[in-house]
Design an enzyme around this catalytic site. Structure first.
Site, PDB file in Angstrom:
ATOM      1  N   GLU A 271       0.856  -1.157   0.015  1.00 36.25           N
ATOM      2  CA  GLU A 271      -0.054   0.226   0.136  1.00 36.25           C
ATOM      3  C   GLU A 271       0.904   1.479  -0.049  1.00 36.25           C
ATOM      4  OE1 GLU A 271      -2.763   0.656  -1.209  1.00 36.25           O
ATOM      5  OE2 GLU A 271      -3.146  -1.367  -0.910  1.00 36.25           O
TER       6      GLU A 271
HETATM    7  C1  LIG Z   1       2.636  -9.656   0.065  1.00 38.07           C
HETATM    8  C2  LIG Z   1       2.333  -8.541  -0.628  1.00 38.07           C
HETATM    9  C3  LIG Z   1       0.903  -8.062  -1.242  1.00 38.07           C
HETATM   10  C4  LIG Z   1       0.907  -7.177  -2.176  1.00 38.07           C
HETATM   11  N1  LIG Z   1      -0.400  -6.798  -2.559  1.00 38.07           N
HETATM   12  C5  LIG Z   1      -0.516  -5.929  -3.792  1.00 38.07           C
HETATM   13  C6  LIG Z   1      -1.766  -5.847  -4.123  1.00 38.07           C
HETATM   14  O1  LIG Z   1      -2.881  -6.477  -3.903  1.00 38.07           O
HETATM   15  N2  LIG Z   1      -1.789  -5.104  -5.092  1.00 38.07           N
HETATM   16  C7  LIG Z   1      -0.803  -4.189  -5.712  1.00 38.07           C
HETATM   17  O2  LIG Z   1      -0.802  -3.750  -6.984  1.00 38.07           O
HETATM   18  N3  LIG Z   1       0.499  -4.467  -5.382  1.00 38.07           N
HETATM   19  C8  LIG Z   1       0.598  -5.192  -4.188  1.00 38.07           C
HETATM   20  N4  LIG Z   1       1.843  -5.478  -3.668  1.00 38.07           N
HETATM   21  C9  LIG Z   1       3.097  -4.582  -4.095  1.00 38.07           C
HETATM   22  C10 LIG Z   1       3.389  -3.563  -3.071  1.00 38.07           C
HETATM   23  O3  LIG Z   1       2.366  -2.573  -3.063  1.00 38.07           O
HETATM   24  C11 LIG Z   1       4.606  -3.068  -3.518  1.00 38.07           C
HETATM   25  O4  LIG Z   1       5.654  -4.084  -3.300  1.00 38.07           O
HETATM   26  C12 LIG Z   1       5.184  -1.667  -2.869  1.00 38.07           C
HETATM   27  O5  LIG Z   1       4.181  -0.634  -3.250  1.00 38.07           O
HETATM   28  C13 LIG Z   1       6.727  -1.423  -3.325  1.00 38.07           C
HETATM   29  O6  LIG Z   1       6.969  -1.617  -4.658  1.00 38.07           O
HETATM   30  P1  LIG Z   1       8.252  -2.447  -4.795  1.00 38.07           P
HETATM   31  O7  LIG Z   1       8.213  -3.818  -4.076  1.00 38.07           O
HETATM   32  O8  LIG Z   1       8.163  -2.544  -6.461  1.00 38.07           O
HETATM   33  O9  LIG Z   1       9.252  -1.546  -4.416  1.00 38.07           O
HETATM   34  P2  LIG Z   1      10.239  -0.641  -5.238  1.00 38.07           P
HETATM   35  O10 LIG Z   1       9.268   0.546  -5.762  1.00 38.07           O
HETATM   36  O11 LIG Z   1      11.233  -1.011  -6.019  1.00 38.07           O
HETATM   37  O12 LIG Z   1      10.725   0.386  -3.818  1.00 38.07           O
HETATM   38  C14 LIG Z   1      12.081  -0.290  -3.236  1.00 38.07           C
HETATM   39  C15 LIG Z   1      12.623   0.745  -2.146  1.00 38.07           C
HETATM   40  O13 LIG Z   1      12.710   1.884  -2.619  1.00 38.07           O
HETATM   41  C16 LIG Z   1      12.301   3.201  -2.077  1.00 38.07           C
HETATM   42  N5  LIG Z   1      11.281   3.997  -2.940  1.00 38.07           N
HETATM   43  C17 LIG Z   1      10.870   3.369  -4.329  1.00 38.07           C
HETATM   44  N6  LIG Z   1      10.685   5.057  -4.943  1.00 38.07           N
HETATM   45  C18 LIG Z   1      10.937   5.805  -4.033  1.00 38.07           C
HETATM   46  C19 LIG Z   1      10.860   7.267  -3.749  1.00 38.07           C
HETATM   47  N7  LIG Z   1      10.331   7.957  -5.119  1.00 38.07           N
HETATM   48  N8  LIG Z   1      11.083   7.916  -2.656  1.00 38.07           N
HETATM   49  C20 LIG Z   1      11.660   7.311  -1.625  1.00 38.07           C
HETATM   50  N9  LIG Z   1      11.914   6.004  -1.568  1.00 38.07           N
HETATM   51  C21 LIG Z   1      11.452   5.251  -2.729  1.00 38.07           C
HETATM   52  C22 LIG Z   1      11.008   2.096  -1.361  1.00 38.07           C
HETATM   53  O14 LIG Z   1      10.471   2.756  -0.406  1.00 38.07           O
HETATM   54  C23 LIG Z   1      11.514   0.975  -0.970  1.00 38.07           C
HETATM   55  O15 LIG Z   1      12.230   0.963   0.373  1.00 38.07           O
HETATM   56  C24 LIG Z   1       1.852  -6.503  -2.692  1.00 38.07           C
HETATM   57  C25 LIG Z   1       3.201  -6.729  -2.208  1.00 38.07           C
HETATM   58  C26 LIG Z   1       3.315  -7.785  -1.352  1.00 38.07           C
HETATM   59  C27 LIG Z   1       4.818  -8.463  -0.960  1.00 38.07           C
END
Ligand SMILES: Cc1cc2nc3c(=O)[nH]c(=O)nc-3n(C[C@H](O)[C@H](O)[C@H](O)COP(=O)(O)OP(=O)(O)OC[C@H]3O[C@@H](n4cnc5c(N)ncnc54)[C@H](O)[C@@H]3O)c2cc1C
Length: 601
Positions: free
Chosen positions: A441
């Site tokens: 989220e």
């Molecule tokens: C169990 C689980 C359930 C999920 N359920 C859903 C779902 O139902 N629907 C859905 O669409 N997604 C879902 N997700 C996805 C989840 O919302 C994302 O994993 C999350 O938003 C982060 O994206 P990412 O994993 O690609 O990390 P990234 O975006 O690659 O981020 C990696 C790191 O970089 C930091 N970062 C990235 N951009 C910035 C910025 N601009 N400023 C500061 N820091 C930054 C982040 O805080 C993080 O620490 C789920 C994930 C999991 C693990």
């Protein structure tokens, strides 16, 4: 085997005595939330959570979900039967719109129900959990045809909803979405692409699943300005409402993950699946934000949930487990050792947890009241004011609430010593389950940036000024009361730290935006402390008035006043250290170049 008792007394205290829900009976929907109904909903849902959902939580974690050869997913034993009971009792429809079959009662009650369900079984709660947000998005932006066709069954939880944003190359940065939506002659769209990490993307709880999917139409801007939102049913729905053919969307696999094993986190493959646009073309992100804002509040509640159940079990263990003697001399001289409850370090962890969980409960219920006021307050001005405050506190509830929720779950595991690390006690599951709430989220880093980069400067700082005004007013009133003055003075100091940090951002973020990024997480935590402090001041005010009136249940109110004192003594001073960190700026944080991070052998 861990246990859970829904904290119904505390929920009733906050709803009836602190928020005084009865005083809003002039608002639509609130008239049916009489004190009797409030008590019944809270008590009955508490019973359902403790008696039906909690007993299948540990087994659900051990068993997990299974993807079958045909792409269907089987949820853990007992989930389907519990879900049927959940639907029959109407727990999912409490605050949904009446015109589509909901009960239209205050969100305050809907959120309280959500807490008990999430606490008893986080994985189970996530199946219906996203449906309310999907309903909100369709209700606010969908065509009348889409609303009529999908909302009644979604609100009845006959069909559940999902949220599809994430793709392998696209997490936080939604501008990177590749999923395509090709317009078709019949007005629908063919959706093609892969979404990952989709919570409850496939399961056996309902006959249909309604996916809300972000995708790009041909020629759309290659950025977040080119995203549209689509409704894609798992099974197509005929014009007469009956179910038709299976749509071209499949669960490709389910993720193996750290926690929430009972919830299926799916890779979803869309292969020309039929979908319908929700809202306007290229405005999909705004529509999805309606769903995401609701989901963020829900995730904030999850932050409280796992820390609450971990806390309850740690209290029971600390009273039972005997090791060592009290520093002040044997508390139980007849026995060979005292219960670990006597040790101040154990008490520190338990008091931190008590102060956090009860404060968080007041916080999310206040947020729920603001959700209601946003829609139902009598004047435009009051609705706008509630909206302003709600927007500001949402990232704090999600980010601070889940950071501290995880820390609290870990500390409650610590109370068990080595036994906390062993599976049978259940504490390690609470820690594993709590962890995800900091990540999904929008990660908590992203919540902090939403708070500091968007919400603080919006409308010339109107939201934070309003927040300061609310705090100032309550602190000033409390300073005039002998019993509350010491609490108010301490909270005032934390508020001054927040005001100073806000000013520092104003003076230093324009010149170097990294100064904002470097301090945002700390700022979110200062604001979390101040907000929980405000909640404790409100609770202490009600509790000391009750004590002065000679109310029954003296022990409950005395504990409230004592815990408020603890919060002001032990949480509030951290605001000063956080502010000092913010004021060092980004210089030392960003000083090294990337090469300096390489490990030299
Ligand atoms: C169990 C689980 C359930 C999920 N359920 C859903 C779902 O139902 N629907 C859905 O669409 N997604 C879902 N997700 C996805 C989840 O919302 C994302 O994993 C999350 O938003 C982060 O994206 P990412 O994993 O690609 O990390 P990234 O975006 O690659 O981020 C990696 C790191 O970089 C930091 N970062 C990235 N951009 C910035 C910025 N601009 N400023 C500061 N820091 C930054 C982040 O805080 C993080 O620490 C789920 C994930 C999991 C693990």
């Amino acid at each position: 085997m861990p246990t859970y008792t829904a904290p119904t007394r505390d929920a009733r205290f906050i709803v009836n005595e602190v928020l005084d829900l009865a005083s809003y009976s002039n608002l639509p929907g609130f008239e049916s939330a009489t004190p009797d109904i409030i008590d019944t909903v809270i008590n009955e849902c508490g019973k359902f959570a403790a008696e039906v959902l909690q007993p299948i939580n540990q087994q659900g974690d051990a068993e997990g979900c299974t993807r079958n050869a045909d792409g269907s997913v089987t949820t853990p034993s007992g989930f389907k039967a519990a879900f049927d009971q959940y639907c029959e009792s109407g727990w999912g429809t409490i605050s949904s719109p009446e015109e589509f079959g909901g009960q239209a009662m205050p969100h305050v009650l809907g959120f309280a129900v959500e807490e008990f369900i999430s606490t008893a079984n986080h994985s189970f709660g996530m199946y219906p959990g996203l449906t309310n947000g999907a309903v909100n998005a369709i209700y606010a932006t969908g065509s009348e045809e889409l609303k009529a066709k999908y909302l009644p069954n979604m609100i009845a939880n006959k069909w559940l909803g999902t949220m599809n944003l994430t793709e392998p190359q696209c997490g936080t940065d939604l501008g990177l979405i590749r999923t395509k939506a090709e317009p078709q002659a019949d007005g629908s769209y063919a959706i093609t692409g892969t979404k990952i990490f989709i919570s409850a993307g496939e399961h056996d709880l309902t006959e249909n699943i309604i996916h809300l999917v972000l995708a790009k139409t041909p020629g759309a801007p290659d950025s977040s300005k080119g995203i549209s939102l689509f409704l894609v049913p798992k099974v197509l729905v005929n014009d007469d409402g009956s179910l038709g053919e299976r749509n071209a969307v499949q669960c490709g696999s389910i993720e193996h993950k750290m926690g929430i094993h009972g919830n299926a986190t799916c890779v979803m493959n869309y292969d020309g699946a039929k979908g319908w646009m929700v809202g306007e073309e290229n405005k999909g992100l705004a529509a999805m934000f309606i769903m995401m804002n609701a989901a963020r509040l829900g995730v904030g509640i999850q932050g409280l949930a796992q820390s609450e159940v971990a806390y309850q079990n740690a209290v029971a263990y600390a009273k039972d487990r005997r090791q060592g003697r009290a520093l002040t001399g044997p508390a139980d001289p007849e026995a060979k050792a005292d219960p670990i409850f006597v040790h101040p370090d154990v008490r520190r962890m338990l008091m931190d947890a008590k102060a956090f969980t009860e404060g968080m409960r007041a916080f999310y219920l206040w947020a729920a009241l603001l959700v209601d006021l946003t829609h139902k307050a009598p004047t435009e001005e009051e609705r706008a004011e509630a909206d302003l405050l709600l927007g500001l506190i949402t990232p704090v509830l999600k980010g601070y609430g889940t950071d501290k929720g995880f820390d609290t779950a870990v500390n409650m595991q610590q109370v068990f010593g080595g036994h906390g690390y062993i599976k049978e006690w259940g504490m390690e599951q609470f820690v594993r389950d709590a962890r995800i709430a900091q990540i999904y989220e929008g990660t908590n880093g992203v919540q902090a940036m939403d708070l500091c980069g968007r919400k603080l400067p919006a409308k010339g700082g109107a939201a934070v000024q309003k927040f300061f005004a609310v705090c100032d007013e309550e602190i000033a009133a409390a300073k005039g009361d002998e019993a509350l003055a010491p609490l108010a003075e301490k909270l005032d100091r934390a508020l001054s730290e927040q005001k100073a940090a806000t000013m520092w951002f104003m003076q230093n973020a324009m010149a170097n935006p990294n100064n904002l990024g470097a301090g945002a997480h700390h700022y979110m935590h200062i604001m979390g402390i101040v907000t929980l402090g405000l909640m404790w001041l409100r609770m202490a005010k009600v509790a000391s008035a009750k004590l002065a009136d000679g109310a029954d249940d003296k022990a409950f109110y005395e504990a409230k006043v004592a815990t408020a004192r603890y919060f002001m003594d032990r949480y509030v001073p951290d605001a000063g250290a956080l502010r000092r960190k913010i004021e060092t700026g980004a210089e030392s944080m960003m000083a090294l170049d990337e090469a300096a991070f390489e490990t030299a052998a």
